[in-house]
Scaffold this motif. Sequence first.
Motif, short mmCIF file in Angstrom:
data_model
loop_
_atom_site.label_atom_id
_atom_site.label_comp_id
_atom_site.label_asym_id
_atom_site.label_seq_id
_atom_site.Cartn_x
_atom_site.Cartn_y
_atom_site.Cartn_z
N ALA A 1 -9.77 1.36 -9.71
CA ALA A 1 -8.93 0.61 -8.77
C ALA A 1 -8.15 -0.45 -9.54
O ALA A 1 -8.71 -1.19 -10.34
CB ALA A 1 -9.79 -0.04 -7.70
N ASP B 1 -5.54 -3.61 -8.83
CA ASP B 1 -4.80 -4.51 -7.94
C ASP B 1 -3.41 -4.72 -8.51
O ASP B 1 -3.25 -4.88 -9.74
CB ASP B 1 -5.51 -5.86 -7.84
N CYS B 2 -2.40 -4.74 -7.65
CA CYS B 2 -1.03 -4.90 -8.12
C CYS B 2 -0.16 -5.43 -7.00
O CYS B 2 -0.54 -5.40 -5.83
CB CYS B 2 -0.48 -3.59 -8.67
N GLN B 3 1.02 -5.91 -7.36
CA GLN B 3 1.95 -6.41 -6.36
C GLN B 3 2.94 -5.34 -5.92
O GLN B 3 3.44 -5.39 -4.81
CB GLN B 3 2.69 -7.63 -6.89
N ALA C 1 2.74 -1.53 -5.81
CA ALA C 1 1.99 -0.28 -5.99
C ALA C 1 2.90 0.93 -6.22
O ALA C 1 2.61 1.74 -7.09
CB ALA C 1 1.06 -0.04 -4.81
N GLU D 1 -0.52 0.20 1.72
CA GLU D 1 -1.48 -0.64 1.02
C GLU D 1 -2.10 -0.02 -0.23
O GLU D 1 -2.68 -0.72 -1.04
CB GLU D 1 -2.60 -1.06 1.98
N GLU D 2 -2.03 1.31 -0.36
CA GLU D 2 -2.66 1.95 -1.50
C GLU D 2 -1.98 3.27 -1.84
O GLU D 2 -1.46 3.96 -0.97
CB GLU D 2 -4.15 2.17 -1.27
N LEU E 1 -3.80 -0.77 -5.46
CA LEU E 1 -3.99 -1.52 -4.22
C LEU E 1 -3.07 -2.73 -4.21
O LEU E 1 -3.08 -3.54 -5.15
CB LEU E 1 -5.44 -1.97 -4.10
N THR E 2 -2.28 -2.86 -3.16
CA THR E 2 -1.35 -3.97 -3.05
C THR E 2 -2.11 -5.25 -2.72
O THR E 2 -2.88 -5.29 -1.75
CB THR E 2 -0.30 -3.69 -1.96
N VAL E 3 -1.89 -6.29 -3.54
CA VAL E 3 -2.48 -7.61 -3.33
C VAL E 3 -1.37 -8.65 -3.47
O VAL E 3 -0.37 -8.41 -4.13
CB VAL E 3 -3.63 -7.90 -4.31
N LYS F 1 -1.05 -11.08 -11.73
CA LYS F 1 -1.99 -11.13 -12.85
C LYS F 1 -1.87 -12.50 -13.53
O LYS F 1 -0.77 -13.00 -13.74
CB LYS F 1 -1.66 -10.01 -13.83
#
Length: 121
Positions: free
Chosen positions: A9, A11-13, A15, A36-37, A53-55, A59
């Motif tokens: 997984a 996390d990214c802004q 995706a 979202e994914e 996964l969009t967060v 980073k």
Amino acid sequence: MAVSLYQIAVDCQDAPTLARFWTEVLDWQILYEDPEEIVIGAGPDALPGIVFLTVPEGKTAKNRLHLDLSPDDRDAEVERIIALGARRVEVGQGEDVIWVVLADPEDNEFCVLRPKKTLLD
């Protein structure tokens, strides 16, 4: 009880951009996508995969986990991946290492190694 690695997984802004970058790098495909994914893999039945996964947060520090890639030709692969949107980064690896450290479009570090056939070579 048996266990196997299912997916990694990330996390990214953005995706969609990151998933498409990695499908090009790995010659994989998008297997599932919603707002979202996004799941990518070599195929629906080939494990493991990667899920983006969009967060909301970006980073902020060096990765504590990264991917190592083993191509047939390290230098040619580095140039190909840079053309896809990666860039070389310095993480303290020094000048005499046999791998190249790159960062993907969201600055996640990964390494391109010399060709390897086993986990011990």
